[in-house]
Design a protein around this motif. Structure first.
Motif, PDB file in Angstrom:
ATOM      1  N   ALA A 536       0.889  -1.227  -0.070  1.00 35.18           N
ATOM      2  CA  ALA A 536       0.057   0.114  -0.091  1.00 35.18           C
ATOM      3  C   ALA A 536       0.877   1.310  -0.080  1.00 35.18           C
ATOM      4  CB  ALA A 536      -1.018   0.042   1.177  1.00 35.18           C
ATOM      5  N   VAL A 537       1.906   1.192   0.961  1.00 36.06           N
ATOM      6  CA  VAL A 537       2.819   2.550   0.715  1.00 36.06           C
ATOM      7  C   VAL A 537       3.514   2.579  -0.529  1.00 36.06           C
ATOM      8  CG1 VAL A 537       5.055   3.128   1.987  1.00 36.06           C
ATOM      9  CG2 VAL A 537       3.211   2.370   3.584  1.00 36.06           C
ATOM     10  N   ARG A 538       3.979   1.609  -1.171  1.00 37.17           N
ATOM     11  CA  ARG A 538       4.523   1.622  -2.590  1.00 37.17           C
ATOM     12  C   ARG A 538       3.460   2.115  -3.693  1.00 37.17           C
ATOM     13  NH1 ARG A 538       9.735   1.293  -4.805  1.00 37.17           N
ATOM     14  NH2 ARG A 538       9.082   1.515  -7.129  1.00 37.17           N
ATOM     15  N   LEU A 539       2.190   1.537  -3.649  1.00 37.01           N
ATOM     16  CA  LEU A 539       1.301   2.099  -4.499  1.00 37.01           C
ATOM     17  C   LEU A 539       0.940   3.650  -4.221  1.00 37.01           C
ATOM     18  CD1 LEU A 539      -1.517  -0.798  -4.440  1.00 37.01           C
ATOM     19  CD2 LEU A 539       0.036   0.007  -6.421  1.00 37.01           C
ATOM     20  N   LEU A 540       0.948   4.035  -2.922  1.00 43.02           N
ATOM     21  CA  LEU A 540       0.759   5.606  -2.703  1.00 43.02           C
ATOM     22  C   LEU A 540       1.810   6.458  -3.140  1.00 43.02           C
ATOM     23  CD1 LEU A 540      -0.663   5.420   1.107  1.00 43.02           C
ATOM     24  CD2 LEU A 540      -1.825   6.224  -1.136  1.00 43.02           C
ATOM     25  N   TYR A 541       3.288   5.946  -3.054  1.00 45.33           N
ATOM     26  CA  TYR A 541       4.330   6.306  -3.740  1.00 45.33           C
ATOM     27  C   TYR A 541       4.096   6.689  -5.092  1.00 45.33           C
ATOM     28  CZ  TYR A 541       8.990   6.852  -5.397  1.00 45.33           C
ATOM     29  OH  TYR A 541      10.129   7.019  -6.326  1.00 45.33           O
ATOM     30  N   GLU A 542       3.968   5.482  -5.739  1.00 45.81           N
ATOM     31  CA  GLU A 542       3.484   5.666  -7.177  1.00 45.81           C
ATOM     32  C   GLU A 542       2.839   6.537  -7.881  1.00 45.81           C
ATOM     33  OE1 GLU A 542       5.564   4.005  -9.297  1.00 45.81           O
ATOM     34  OE2 GLU A 542       6.606   2.380  -8.103  1.00 45.81           O
ATOM     35  N   LEU A 543       1.405   6.539  -7.024  1.00 41.95           N
ATOM     36  CA  LEU A 543       0.537   7.480  -7.236  1.00 41.95           C
ATOM     37  C   LEU A 543       0.944   8.883  -7.128  1.00 41.95           C
ATOM     38  CD1 LEU A 543      -2.660   5.697  -5.599  1.00 41.95           C
ATOM     39  CD2 LEU A 543      -2.129   6.028  -8.109  1.00 41.95           C
ATOM     40  N   ALA A 544       1.559   9.134  -5.987  1.00 42.77           N
ATOM     41  CA  ALA A 544       2.057  10.435  -5.667  1.00 42.77           C
ATOM     42  C   ALA A 544       3.270  10.970  -7.022  1.00 42.77           C
ATOM     43  CB  ALA A 544       2.887  10.490  -4.643  1.00 42.77           C
ATOM     44  N   MET A 545       4.043   9.994  -7.145  1.00 41.02           N
ATOM     45  CA  MET A 545       4.841  10.242  -8.432  1.00 41.02           C
ATOM     46  C   MET A 545       4.087  10.801  -9.896  1.00 41.02           C
ATOM     47  SD  MET A 545       7.775  10.306  -7.230  1.00 41.02           S
ATOM     48  CE  MET A 545       8.967  10.540  -8.618  1.00 41.02           C
ATOM     49  N   PHE A 547       1.140  11.775  -9.930  1.00 40.54           N
ATOM     50  CA  PHE A 547       0.680  13.299  -9.706  1.00 40.54           C
ATOM     51  C   PHE A 547       1.537  14.282  -9.947  1.00 40.54           C
ATOM     52  CE2 PHE A 547      -0.661  16.785  -6.810  1.00 40.54           C
ATOM     53  CZ  PHE A 547      -1.796  17.008  -7.284  1.00 40.54           C
ATOM     54  N   ILE A 548       2.718  13.948  -9.371  1.00 43.93           N
ATOM     55  CA  ILE A 548       3.832  15.261  -9.453  1.00 43.93           C
ATOM     56  C   ILE A 548       4.181  15.366 -10.882  1.00 43.93           C
ATOM     57  CG2 ILE A 548       6.108  15.617  -8.800  1.00 43.93           C
ATOM     58  CD1 ILE A 548       5.841  14.422  -6.096  1.00 43.93           C
ATOM     59  N   LYS A 549       4.359  14.144 -11.775  1.00 45.26           N
ATOM     60  CA  LYS A 549       4.574  14.511 -13.102  1.00 45.26           C
ATOM     61  C   LYS A 549       3.615  15.084 -13.901  1.00 45.26           C
ATOM     62  CE  LYS A 549       7.629  10.245 -13.218  1.00 45.26           C
ATOM     63  NZ  LYS A 549       7.828   8.957 -13.791  1.00 45.26           N
ATOM     64  N   TYR A 550       2.144  14.837 -13.417  1.00 46.45           N
ATOM     65  CA  TYR A 550       1.200  15.609 -14.078  1.00 46.45           C
ATOM     66  C   TYR A 550       1.291  16.764 -13.704  1.00 46.45           C
ATOM     67  CZ  TYR A 550      -3.823  16.842 -15.032  1.00 46.45           C
ATOM     68  OH  TYR A 550      -4.867  17.424 -15.374  1.00 46.45           O
ATOM     69  N   LYS A 551       1.337  17.251 -12.536  1.00 51.79           N
ATOM     70  CA  LYS A 551       1.487  18.702 -12.283  1.00 51.79           C
ATOM     71  C   LYS A 551       2.615  19.153 -13.138  1.00 51.79           C
ATOM     72  CE  LYS A 551      -0.592  20.475  -9.195  1.00 51.79           C
ATOM     73  NZ  LYS A 551      -2.046  21.372  -9.361  1.00 51.79           N
TER      74      LYS A 551
END
Length: 557
Positions: A536-545, A547-551
Motif C-alpha cells: 500500500a505504501v509503495r502504491l501511494l508512492y507510485e500514485l504520488a509520483m 500526480f507530481i509528473k502530471y502537475k
C-alpha cells in the motif's frame, strides 16, 4: 598563518559550520563510537580486561564455532551464484527482449523486499515442510538445513541482483549494437563480446552484494537453519543465550569482513564504470525474435509463479483453521497471542517505521544538503561523505551488538535510550542510511548551483533557500527516501533482535517468536499484514509520483 586563518573564517558561514559539526557529531555518536566499542570488546574478556587475541584463538579452536564459518561461506557462495544468474536473466528479459507484461514482471520481482527474511523461510515451510503443499504432492526436499537456507537466501537476494542488472542494462548505447549488426555479427557473439563486458563491473558488484547479504542474514537461519549453524545464529546464541559479549564481538567483526570487501569493490567499480554513457548515445532498438522472447517469457513467468506460490502458501496458512488437517476458512489466526506481542506488535512496527521514515528523511536530506552545498569546509564535508557511505558496509546484526555494547553501559549518559523506541529508530536510520543519502545527493546535484550564489548575494539565509527552493524541487526524491525507510523498517529484524524491549515488540520479531512457538498460522497472518501495508505504501508512492509528473507537465504547458 594568522592571515590564512582570517581568510578562512571570512569565507565560511558560521551557521553552516555549526549545523555541519552537529550532524557529524550525530554520525560519530550512532556509528563511530558503537563500532569502537565492538572492536574494543573483541579484545577484552567478559570482565572487560584486555586479553589481546585470546578471544579469536578461542573461537578458532572451537570446532563447532569454526565450522560455522565454512557453513556461512558455503551457502553464501551458492546463493551469490544462483541470485546473480537468475537476476541477470530476469533483468535481461525486461530490457533486451520484447516480451509482454514487462511492468507486471518488474513489480513482481520486488515482492521479497516487502516481507521480512523470516517470512521467506516461513513460506518455504508451507511449501516444502513435512506437511507442505509441494511435499504432499510427492516432491520432498531436506528443507531444514543447507538446502532450505540456500532457497531462502536466493529469494532474499534476487531482487537486489535484478535491480542492479536492470539499471545497467536499461541504459545501453544502441550505436554499438547497430554497428555490429550491420557487420553481420551473430546474436550470441554480440552477447559475449558486447553485453557481458558492458555489465562486468555490475556483475562483480552483484556477486559481492549477494554474498554479503546471505553471509549476514539472520532471519532465515533462525527459522529453517536446523543444526546447520552459521555465523549469524552463533552471534545470536553468544549474545542472547550465553551473554558472552566478548565472543559475540569476535563474531561481529568476522561478519564485517565480506561487507567491507563488498564496500571496497563497490567503490572501485563505481569509479571504473563512470562515463559509460555519453551525450551522443542512442536508445537501443530491440529486434523481433520469437524463440528468444518465448524462452524469456517462460523464465519470467516461472520466477513470478514461485513468488506468488510463496505468498499463496502464506495466505493458505493464514486463512485456514489448521493446515493441512482442517482447511476450514477462518479469521481466527489474525487474533494474535498477546504473549508474543499480539496485534500491538504490528501497530508498533507501523509506529516505529513512520518515525524512522520521518526522522531519517529529514536527517538524510539535511545531511546531504550540507555535504553538497557547504562552501569552505572541504575537510569536514569529505569526512561527512565517508561517514555517509560506511553504513553500506555494516550488517544489521553488527549494528545491533555495537549499540548494546555502547548504549547499554551505565556510565554512558545516553544509556536512557536503551530499551526505548528511540534506539530502534536510530538503528534503522543508520542501517539504511547510504541508499537514501545517494538518492538525496543525486537530486541535489541536479539543482542549479546559482541558487546558492543568488541567495548569498541577496543576503537570503540558506535555511530559507533550503525549505523554499531545495525541498520543493527535490520532493520526488524526498518521497522515495521516506518510502524506502518505511518499507525497510517494517521488514528488518537483524539489528532489532538485540535491541527490542519485550514490552515493545515489533511485527518482524513477533513473527520469529510465533514460528519458534509453533504458531506458524499466526506468523503467516502477521506476514500478510506486513506485505499489505508495504505494498500500500509503495502504491501511494507510485500514485504520488504520477500526480507530481502530471502537475509538472501542466505547469510546463
Amino acid at each position: 598563518m594568522i592571515e590564512r586563518m582570517k581568510q578562512w573564517i571570512s569565507r565560511i558561514n558560521i551557521g553552516q559550520l555549526i549545523v555541519l559539526c552537529f550532524m557529524l557529531a550525530m554520525m560519530v555518536m550512532i556509528m563511530v563510537l558503537p563500532l569502537f566499542s565492538l572492536f574494543a570488546r573483541a579484545f577484552q574478556s567478559n570482565a572487560e580486561e584486555f586479553v589481546g587475541l585470546e578471544n579469536y584463538q578461542a573461537y578458532f579452536r572451537t570446532p563447532a564455532l569454526f565450522r560455522s564459518i565454512w557453513n556461512t561461506i558455503d551457502i553464501s557462495l551458492v546463493t551469490a551464484f544462483f541470485s546473480t544468474v537468475f537476476g541477470f536473466l530476469y533483468a535481461y528479459a525486461l530490457t533486451r527482449t520484447r516480451i509482454r507484461f514487462k511492468t507486471f514482471f518488474r513489480y513482481v520481482a520486488l515482492i521479497p523486499i516487502f516481507i521480512p527474511t523470516v517470512v521467506h523461510a516461513l513460506g518455504l515451510i508451507y511449501l516444502f515442510g513435512r506437511q507442505g503443499v509441494i511435499t504432499r504432492m510427492g516432491f520432498e526436499i531436506e528443507l531444514y538445513g543447507r538446502i532450505g537456507l540456500i532457497l531462502s537466501q536466493v529469494i532474499y537476494t534476487f531482487p537486489q541482483a535484478f535491480l542492479m542488472f536492470f539499471v545497467t542494462l536499461e541504459y545501453a548505447d544502441g550505436r554499438l549494437y547497430e554497428a555490429v549488426e550491420a557487420m553481420g555479427v551473430k546474436p550470441l557473439t554480440r552477447f559475449i563480446k558486447i553485453t557481458l563486458p558492458e555489465v562486468k563491473f555490475t556483475l562483480i558488484n552483484v556477486i559481492f552484494v549477494c554474498f554479503t547479504l546471505a553471509f549476514t542474514d539472520f532471519g532465515a537461519p533462525m527459522v529453517i537453519g536446523g543444526s546447520f549453524n552459521v555465523l549469524a545464529t552463533d552471534l545470536h546464541t553468544q549474545i542472547a543465550g550465553l551473554f558472552n559479549f566478548s565472543m559475540g564481538a569476535v563474531i561481529g567483526t568476522l561478519l564485517l569482513t565480506p561487507a567491507i570487501m563488498a564496500f571496497i569493490v563497490n567503490r572501485i567499480t563505481n569509479v571504473a564504470n563512470m562515463g559509460a554513457m555519453s551525450a551522443k548515445s542512442t536508445k537501443l532498438i530491440i529486434k523481433k525474435s520469437r524463440g528468444r522472447d518465448v524462452f524469456f517469457f517462460i523464465l519470467c513467468s516461472v520466477i513470478a509463479f514461485c513468488f506468488f506460490a510463496l505468498i499463496g502458501a502464506l495466505a493458505l496458512g493464514a486463512f485456514t483453521t489448521l493446515y493441512p488437517f482442517n482447511m476450514t476458512l477462518t479469521l481466527d489466526n489474525f487474533r494474535f497471542n498477546p504473549a508474543q506481542g499480539g496485534i500491538g506488535s504490528f501497530f508498533n512496527s507501523i509506529t516505529m517505521s513512520l518515525i524512522t521514515a520521518a526522522v531519517g528523511t529529514v536527517f538524510v536530506f539535511a545531511y546531504s544538503y550540507m555535504m553538497e552545498k557547504t562552501n569552505g569546509l572541504t575537510a569536514l564535508t569529505k569526512i561527512g561523505k565517508l561517514f555517509s557511505i560506511l553504513p553500506m558496509a555494516l550488517p544489521g546484526m553488527v549494528i545491533g551488538i555495537s549499540f548494546i555494547l555502547f548504549f547499554n553501559t551505565p556510565t554512558n549518559p545516553l544509556n536512557f535510550l536503551f530499551g526505548t523506541i528511540g534506539i530502534l529508530v536510530m538503528a534503522n536510520v543508520l542501517s539504511f542510511f547510504s541508499v537514501p543519502f545517494l538518492t538525496a545527493t543525486g537530486a541535489l546535484k541536479k539543482l542549479d548551483k546559482e541558487f546558492e550564489s543568488v541567495s548569498d548575494s541577496m543576503s537570503i539565509p540558506r535555511w530559507k533557500l533550503f525549505y523554499r527552493v531545495s525541498v520543493p524541487l527535490s520532493f520526488p526524491a524526498i518521497l522515495e527516501i521516506f518510502m524506502y525507510y518505511f518499507v525497510s523498517s517494517m521488514v528488518t529484524i537483524s539489528a532489532l533482535v538485540f535491541l527490542y524491549n519485550p514490552t515493545f515488540r515489533v511485527a518482524s520479531i513477533s513473527i520469529a517468536h510465533m514460528q519458534a512457538a509453533g504458531d506458524i498460522a499466526q506468523a503467516a497472518a502477521m506476514s500478510l499484514l506486513i506485505l499489505v501495508v508495504n505494498v500500500a505504501v509503495r502504491l501511494l508512492y507510485e500514485l504520488a509520483m504520477i500526480f507530481i509528473k502530471y502537475k509538472t507537465k501542466r505547469r510546463e504547458s
